[in-house]
Design a protein around this motif. Structure first.
Motif, PDB file in Angstrom:
ATOM      1  N   UNK A   5       0.843  -1.207   0.000  1.00 28.04           N
ATOM      2  CA  UNK A   5       0.000   0.000   0.000  1.00 28.04           C
ATOM      3  C   UNK A   5       0.872   1.249   0.000  1.00 28.04           C
ATOM      4  N   UNK A   6       1.880   1.238   0.888  1.00 25.23           N
ATOM      5  CA  UNK A   6       2.753   2.417   0.987  1.00 25.23           C
ATOM      6  C   UNK A   6       3.521   2.635  -0.313  1.00 25.23           C
ATOM      7  N   UNK A   7       3.933   1.539  -0.967  1.00 27.41           N
ATOM      8  CA  UNK A   7       4.634   1.678  -2.258  1.00 27.41           C
ATOM      9  C   UNK A   7       3.705   2.271  -3.296  1.00 27.41           C
ATOM     10  N   UNK A   8       2.452   1.772  -3.305  1.00 29.26           N
ATOM     11  CA  UNK A   8       1.508   2.301  -4.305  1.00 29.26           C
ATOM     12  C   UNK A   8       1.247   3.796  -4.122  1.00 29.26           C
ATOM     13  N   UNK A  15       5.982   2.921   9.048  1.00 25.65           N
ATOM     14  CA  UNK A  15       5.184   4.118   8.739  1.00 25.65           C
ATOM     15  C   UNK A  15       6.037   5.378   8.596  1.00 25.65           C
ATOM     16  N   UNK A  16       7.139   5.456   9.378  1.00 30.59           N
ATOM     17  CA  UNK A  16       7.932   6.690   9.334  1.00 30.59           C
ATOM     18  C   UNK A  16       9.154   6.577   8.427  1.00 30.59           C
ATOM     19  N   UNK A  17       9.715   5.362   8.356  1.00 27.09           N
ATOM     20  CA  UNK A  17      10.968   5.214   7.589  1.00 27.09           C
ATOM     21  C   UNK A  17      10.789   4.330   6.360  1.00 27.09           C
ATOM     22  N   UNK A  63       7.826  -0.387  17.598  1.00 29.61           N
ATOM     23  CA  UNK A  63       9.067  -0.071  16.874  1.00 29.61           C
ATOM     24  C   UNK A  63       8.937  -0.483  15.412  1.00 29.61           C
ATOM     25  N   UNK A  64       8.450  -1.701  15.205  1.00 29.78           N
ATOM     26  CA  UNK A  64       8.322  -2.204  13.841  1.00 29.78           C
ATOM     27  C   UNK A  64       7.329  -1.347  13.044  1.00 29.78           C
ATOM     28  N   UNK A  99      21.007   2.702   7.897  1.00 33.04           N
ATOM     29  CA  UNK A  99      20.913   4.158   8.107  1.00 33.04           C
ATOM     30  C   UNK A  99      19.530   4.526   8.637  1.00 33.04           C
ATOM     31  N   UNK A 100      18.498   3.881   8.093  1.00 35.60           N
ATOM     32  CA  UNK A 100      17.130   4.194   8.538  1.00 35.60           C
ATOM     33  C   UNK A 100      16.933   3.814  10.007  1.00 35.60           C
ATOM     34  N   UNK A 101      17.465   2.663  10.389  1.00 34.16           N
ATOM     35  CA  UNK A 101      17.313   2.226  11.790  1.00 34.16           C
ATOM     36  C   UNK A 101      18.058   3.206  12.714  1.00 34.16           C
TER      37      UNK A 101
END
Ligand SMILES: Cc1ncc(COP(=O)(O)O)c(C=O)c1O
Length: 389
Positions: free
Chosen positions: A25-28, A344-346, A338-339, A380-382
């Motif tokens: 969904x987020x990719x779309x 959702x944020x990264x 956390x997951x 880097x995202x973590x």
């Protein structure tokens, strides 16, 4: 909801598939999502295997086949084991649409309200869901970080009661990548001499994905317990064939017909395309597997090293599979939060450790079945996420 079988309210789902669907969904929506959530190799199925599937269609294999699987495929499974000195009869092999079906059928065979089933904690989600569905009681077998995510044979033997019907093992394990030590198996096999009627489901689907020059030890290689072991294996992970839906179970002769009846009543038989491809996979060149495992090992080494450099993360070097299971802390947040934040944020998909059992709380599962440049970005995202307030 009146009228539904009450077991339907017990059955769980697989968080990795929920994460996959949210990532899509987020990719779309136009986001660049890195998916370290789902457990499937990021390689194409080798061409010789694909060709064998196409040939099966061209050769006219379009109808139903034997419910337990075509003989040549079952024979190729037996050859694979006899090359390791393990004697298996084709009449013990049940070919299924993915190895997950073996978990389903086996738990239908052993689970019932007054039964106890010993399940790894943390462990593959389908075990718990299905035990819950049957109404049996889950007895957790801890696989903890301080024990390299392996179990302790004495602890396991102490969990057995007159109600125990089945023990489930999974080495190399999902979600931790933990590999059970040979010594532990030996102690266990010795202890099981006292329980000749107890069955063991040994999930060995990651057996070929093993590192640091270790050798996988199949539970079937212990003659003392061979009439008690139900072995689960398949093609999904070893040959990057998750979408072909092809797996198998090796059942002790005396209970094979029960598993086969469940198969007949459920899936009837497996697609011929996949079965002919499966023969080529087992009998053809194994170079693909060697190269894939080497690539996984490099990625694993990279991740373990980089994760351990991050404050608030502790990650042991797993012996196999393609997951790392780091312990991660951020101001009292649960692994689910956390997951969820990472996704959702990264836009980084992972699976919370708690979805694999109570002892998974505090950990997240990262699948490194993804390209190295994405693993580099993930680190880097973590880091970014953990540094934020
Ligand atoms: C531990 C374990 N067992 C079984 C399976 C099922 O594999 P298949 O895709 O062949 O159904 C998986 C897949 O993720 C797994 O991780």
């Amino acid at each position: 909801m009146d009228g539904l079988n009450k077991s339907m309210f017990q059955i769980g789902s697989d968080t990795a598939f929920a994460v996959l669907s949210r990532s899509n969904e987020l990719s779309q929506l136009g986001n660049e999502v890195i998916n370290l959530g789902i457990g499937q190799p990021d390689f194409n199925t080798p061409q010789n295997i694909v060709e064998a599937g196409i040939k099966a269609l061209k050769d006219g294999h379009h109808g139903y086949s034997a419910s337990n699987g075509i003989l040549e495929l079952r024979e190729s499974v037996c050859e694979y084991y006899s090359n390791q000195g393990i004697n298996v009869d084709p009449g013990q092999v049940l070919i299924t649409p993915g190895a997950k079906a073996i978990i389903f059928y086996t738990l239908l065979m052993f689970g019932q309200p007054d039964a106890e089933i010993i399940v790894p904690n943390p462990g593959f989600i389908a075990y718990k869901s299905m035990v819950d569905y049957t109404g049996a009681k889950i007895i957790s077998l801890p696989h903890q970080m301080q024990n390299n995510f392996s179990f302790d044979a004495e602890e396991l033997l102490s969990l057995i009661t007159p109600k125990t019907r089945l023990i489930i093992f999974n080495s190399p394990g999902n979600p931790t990548g933990g590999v059970v030590r040979e010594n532990e198996f030996k102690k266990l096999v010795k202890g099981l001499e006292n329980y000749p009627n107890l069955y063991i489901l040994s999930d060995e689907i990651y057996e070929r994905i093993i590192f640091n020059n270790q050798k996988h030890i199949s539970l079937l290689s212990y003659p003392e317990i061979k009439d008690q072991v139900i072995l689960l294996n398949g093609w999904s992970k070893t040959y990057s064939m998750t979408g072909w839906r092809l797996g198998y179970g090796i059942y002790p002769k005396k209970i094979f017909s029960f598993a086969e009846k469940l198969a007949i009543n459920c899936h009837s038989c497996v697609s011929n395309v996949s079965q002919y491809a499966g023969i080529e996979a087992l009998r053809g060149s194994q170079l693909f597997v060697t190269n894939m495992v080497k690539e996984f090992e490099d990625r694993k080494n990279f991740l373990v090293e980089e994760l351990n450099k991050i404050k608030n993360i502790e990650c042991i070097d797993p012996g196999g599979a393609f997951y790392v299971f780091p312990k991660i802390t951020k101001k009292g947040l649960s692994s689910k939060q956390i997951s969820n934040d990472l996704l959702e944020k990264k836009f980084l998909a992972t699976v919370p450790g708690s979805s694999f059992g109570t002892l998974g709380e505090g950990f997240i599962r990262l699948s490194y079945a993804n390209k190295m440049h994405n693993l580099e970005k993930s680190i880097l995202l973590i880091k970014d996420y953990l540094n934020e307030n």
